[in-house]
Design an enzyme around this catalytic site. Structure first.
Site, mmCIF file in Angstrom:
data_model
loop_
_atom_site.group_PDB
_atom_site.id
_atom_site.type_symbol
_atom_site.label_atom_id
_atom_site.label_comp_id
_atom_site.label_asym_id
_atom_site.label_seq_id
_atom_site.Cartn_x
_atom_site.Cartn_y
_atom_site.Cartn_z
ATOM 1 N N ARG A 1 38.161 46.502 46.847
ATOM 2 C CA ARG A 1 37.495 46.506 45.545
ATOM 3 C C ARG A 1 36.226 47.367 45.598
ATOM 4 O O ARG A 1 35.913 48.085 44.657
ATOM 5 C CB ARG A 1 37.153 45.088 45.107
ATOM 6 C CG ARG A 1 36.762 45.037 43.634
ATOM 7 C CD ARG A 1 36.325 43.673 43.206
ATOM 8 N NE ARG A 1 35.175 43.228 43.962
ATOM 9 C CZ ARG A 1 34.531 42.087 43.764
ATOM 10 N NH1 ARG A 1 34.950 41.261 42.823
ATOM 11 N NH2 ARG A 1 33.497 41.757 44.495
ATOM 12 N N ARG B 1 39.415 37.480 46.151
ATOM 13 C CA ARG B 1 38.129 37.610 46.839
ATOM 14 C C ARG B 1 37.966 36.769 48.095
ATOM 15 O O ARG B 1 37.047 37.001 48.869
ATOM 16 C CB ARG B 1 36.994 37.283 45.855
ATOM 17 C CG ARG B 1 36.770 38.382 44.844
ATOM 18 C CD ARG B 1 35.918 37.901 43.702
ATOM 19 N NE ARG B 1 36.648 36.897 42.951
ATOM 20 C CZ ARG B 1 36.173 36.265 41.886
ATOM 21 N NH1 ARG B 1 34.952 36.487 41.467
ATOM 22 N NH2 ARG B 1 36.912 35.377 41.263
ATOM 23 N N TYR C 1 40.545 34.384 24.606
ATOM 24 C CA TYR C 1 39.612 35.417 25.093
ATOM 25 C C TYR C 1 39.310 36.447 24.008
ATOM 26 O O TYR C 1 38.187 36.943 23.888
ATOM 27 C CB TYR C 1 40.185 36.113 26.333
ATOM 28 C CG TYR C 1 40.167 35.237 27.565
ATOM 29 C CD1 TYR C 1 39.002 35.088 28.314
ATOM 30 C CD2 TYR C 1 41.304 34.549 27.972
ATOM 31 C CE1 TYR C 1 38.977 34.275 29.437
ATOM 32 C CE2 TYR C 1 41.291 33.737 29.091
ATOM 33 C CZ TYR C 1 40.122 33.600 29.826
ATOM 34 O OH TYR C 1 40.095 32.788 30.923
ATOM 35 N N ASP D 1 45.865 41.881 35.686
ATOM 36 C CA ASP D 1 45.182 40.779 35.013
ATOM 37 C C ASP D 1 45.866 40.502 33.687
ATOM 38 O O ASP D 1 46.470 41.396 33.097
ATOM 39 C CB ASP D 1 43.706 41.099 34.781
ATOM 40 C CG ASP D 1 42.914 39.822 34.514
ATOM 41 O OD1 ASP D 1 42.596 39.123 35.488
ATOM 42 O OD2 ASP D 1 42.666 39.501 33.343
ATOM 43 N N ARG E 1 46.699 33.755 42.590
ATOM 44 C CA ARG E 1 45.533 34.547 43.024
ATOM 45 C C ARG E 1 45.550 34.819 44.533
ATOM 46 O O ARG E 1 44.483 34.886 45.159
ATOM 47 C CB ARG E 1 44.217 33.848 42.661
ATOM 48 C CG ARG E 1 43.895 33.817 41.184
ATOM 49 C CD ARG E 1 43.245 35.111 40.741
ATOM 50 N NE ARG E 1 43.088 35.139 39.303
ATOM 51 C CZ ARG E 1 41.965 34.838 38.660
ATOM 52 N NH1 ARG E 1 40.893 34.492 39.343
ATOM 53 N NH2 ARG E 1 41.923 34.887 37.368
HETATM 54 O O1 CP3 Z 1 47.619 35.934 41.455
HETATM 55 C C1 CP3 Z 1 47.392 37.096 41.851
HETATM 56 O O2 CP3 Z 1 47.049 37.375 43.012
HETATM 57 C C2 CP3 Z 1 47.649 38.240 40.885
HETATM 58 C C3 CP3 Z 1 46.531 38.739 40.184
HETATM 59 C C4 CP3 Z 1 45.910 37.968 39.014
HETATM 60 C C5 CP3 Z 1 44.543 38.148 38.666
HETATM 61 N N1 CP3 Z 1 44.309 37.495 37.513
HETATM 62 C C6 CP3 Z 1 43.579 38.939 39.437
HETATM 63 C C7 CP3 Z 1 42.148 38.726 39.216
HETATM 64 C C8 CP3 Z 1 46.469 37.127 38.059
HETATM 65 C C9 CP3 Z 1 47.871 36.559 37.985
HETATM 66 C C10 CP3 Z 1 45.448 36.843 37.104
HETATM 67 C C11 CP3 Z 1 45.673 36.026 35.898
HETATM 68 C C12 CP3 Z 1 44.531 35.635 35.054
HETATM 69 N N2 CP3 Z 1 43.439 36.388 34.717
HETATM 70 C C13 CP3 Z 1 44.448 34.421 34.352
HETATM 71 C C14 CP3 Z 1 45.498 33.351 34.343
HETATM 72 C C15 CP3 Z 1 45.546 32.599 35.615
HETATM 73 C C16 CP3 Z 1 44.395 31.692 35.842
HETATM 74 O O3 CP3 Z 1 43.706 31.889 36.851
HETATM 75 O O4 CP3 Z 1 44.235 30.766 35.033
HETATM 76 C C17 CP3 Z 1 43.237 34.417 33.627
HETATM 77 C C18 CP3 Z 1 42.700 33.303 32.753
HETATM 78 C C19 CP3 Z 1 42.609 35.682 33.851
HETATM 79 C C20 CP3 Z 1 41.356 36.182 33.231
HETATM 80 C C21 CP3 Z 1 40.360 36.466 34.272
HETATM 81 N N3 CP3 Z 1 40.438 37.554 35.137
HETATM 82 C C22 CP3 Z 1 39.195 35.745 34.577
HETATM 83 C C23 CP3 Z 1 38.757 34.472 33.861
HETATM 84 C C24 CP3 Z 1 38.573 36.405 35.643
HETATM 85 C C25 CP3 Z 1 37.268 36.079 36.298
HETATM 86 C C26 CP3 Z 1 37.486 34.832 37.089
HETATM 87 C C27 CP3 Z 1 36.752 34.852 38.371
HETATM 88 O O5 CP3 Z 1 37.280 34.179 39.249
HETATM 89 O O6 CP3 Z 1 35.717 35.535 38.477
HETATM 90 C C28 CP3 Z 1 39.380 37.494 35.998
HETATM 91 C C29 CP3 Z 1 39.125 38.463 37.105
HETATM 92 C C30 CP3 Z 1 40.151 38.524 38.199
HETATM 93 N N4 CP3 Z 1 41.501 38.616 37.997
HETATM 94 C C31 CP3 Z 1 39.898 38.564 39.588
HETATM 95 C C32 CP3 Z 1 41.136 38.707 40.232
HETATM 96 C C33 CP3 Z 1 41.399 38.868 41.707
HETATM 97 C C34 CP3 Z 1 38.539 38.536 40.239
HETATM 98 C C35 CP3 Z 1 37.903 39.851 39.958
HETATM 99 C C36 CP3 Z 1 37.068 40.379 41.064
HETATM 100 O O7 CP3 Z 1 37.624 40.918 42.063
HETATM 101 O O8 CP3 Z 1 35.842 40.318 40.942
#
Ligand code: CP3
Length: 355
Positions: A40, A31, A154, A77, A27
């Site tokens: 964003r 944010r 999910y 994602d 990640r």
């Molecule tokens: O690592 C990186 O920088 C690459 C981008 C990336 C994102 N999601 C961006 C993201 C990667 C590799 C993921 C993987 C992901 N997404 C996983 C597996 C990794 C982990 O963290 O366990 C999972 C379970 C998801 C599903 C997902 N997407 C969730 C549960 C959420 C919300 C979580 C939260 O923190 O609010 C997301 C949204 C998401 N994916 C964000 C980002 C930067 C936040 C969205 C935003 O900008 O509001």
């Protein structure tokens, strides 16, 4: 394709000598960075960023402008696959991901089709190509996908879950239905990762975020089996170079031997496993990636540096270690602390490499 100027990430994954331990953060585009929040805002929402290759490229590169990271990760994602299968992904602020049409019945699952990555997720392939061009060989680009089990949680729950009640009930009461879903997903993930590799991803990581929620027996049956199927189907050599595969099961420390048996090149570790012990168990066969508790980034830069030093000491001399957090960086972290973390890895690791 341009020559890589910094390939220590790929070299460490192949357990080849490096000058210092390479580092990236799960990640890393996210944010905690004010420039990410501004992008964003401009895109309107998170999926708007993912679906626009130029914006996805812009945010992928943001952490690399700030820090001397050794790898970039595609901004996207894991839930793009179920979205492309027609489940209708959306995000509600503060609540995480949701699906308009979760899959709950045998009929729902039979109606799902193996996804065609070029047709259904062309925007991801365009993002990979754009990012490779803009990186211009600075560091390697990591592609990724969720694991079938993690995606299935999910898709069946329709959202994040604390206990995976619906997904586990399906696995225990109707295993053949769950297996059909997992097989459709495994075929889709294989095609998706191969398309990312053909588009320019130089390593791939499979995020099995919820594998650790399964019992020992259920992990083998519902997660590992499909990780194995994917690893066996991946393109391993592209553009004259090995394309390493990293498997990350959060909470999977007790299964490292079996994960190594899949033929993956590297295993991701969360912070509950001692990396030195993990190395003595599987370090002859795979590289290890991890594994600082991301919460330590809230502590002082001195404390962060001490933790980095302990993890390097535990791993010991030689290659085969990619430094990372044990899970994603969280939104409230001070970007200066992330900088202190990355600097400490490079500064403190040199003595573990070379003559
Ligand atoms: O690592 C990186 O920088 C690459 C981008 C990336 C994102 N999601 C961006 C993201 C990667 C590799 C993921 C993987 C992901 N997404 C996983 C597996 C990794 C982990 O963290 O366990 C999972 C379970 C998801 C599903 C997902 N997407 C969730 C549960 C959420 C919300 C979580 C939260 O923190 O609010 C997301 C949204 C998401 N994916 C964000 C980002 C930067 C936040 C969205 C935003 O900008 O509001």
């Amino acid at each position: 394709m341009s020559e890589l100027k910094n390939d220590r990430f790929l070299r460490a994954l192949m357990r080849e000598p490096v000058d210092v331990t390479p580092v990236w953060m799960m990640r890393q585009a996210g944010r905690y960075l004010p420039e990410y929040r501004a992008s964003r805002e401009r895109a309107g929402n998170f999926m708007g960023l993912c679906a626009n290759p130029d914006m996805a490229c812009e945010v992928t590169l943001q952490p690399l402008e700030r820090y001397p990271l050794d790898a970039a990760i595609l901004f996207s994602d894991i839930l793009t696959i179920p979205d492309a299968m027609g489940l209708g992904l959306y995000f509600e602020t503060g609540e995480g991901p949701k699906f308009r049409k979760p899959v709950r019945t045998e009929a729902d699952i039979q109606a799902l089709k193996v996804m065609d990555p070029y047709k259904d997720l062309g925007y991801v392939m365009d993002a990979v190509k754009t990012i490779r061009r803009e990186l211009n060989g600075r560091v390697p680009l990591i592609g990724f996908s969720g694991s079938p089990w993690t995606l299935a949680t999910y898709m069946v729950e329709g959202s994040s879950s604390k206990d995976f009640r619906r997904a586990k009930t399906m696995a225990y009461d109707q295993p053949e239905v769950m297996h059909q879903l997992l097989d459709t997903l495994a075929q889709s993930v294989t095609a998706y990762l191969n398309a990312q590799i053909e588009s320019g991803a130089q390593a791939v990581q499979i995020f099995d975020t919820w594998g650790g929620a399964l019992s020992h027996a259920a992990y083998q049956e519902f997660s590992l089996k499909y990780l194995q199927q994917i690893v066996s189907g991946l393109i391993r050599q592209h553009d004259g170079r090995r394309v390493p595969v990293i498997l990350f099961t959060k909470g999977g420390g007790q299964w490292l031997e079996q994960m190594a048996d899949t033929g993956a090149d590297a295993l991701g570790l969360d912070w509950t496993t001692d990396i030195g012990q993990a190395r003595s168990r599987v370090g002859q066969r795979v590289a290890l990636q991890g594994n600082m508790d991301p919460t330590i980034l809230y502590a002082s830069p001195e404390r962060i540096r001490a933790e980095v030093g302990q993890i390097l000491e535990s791993y010991g001399r030689g290659s085969g270690h990619v430094f990372n957090l044990g899970h994603g960086i969280t939104p409230e972290v001070d970007p200066a602390h992330a900088g202190a973390f990355i600097e400490a890895v490079h500064e403190l690791s040199a003595v573990y490499h070379g003559e």
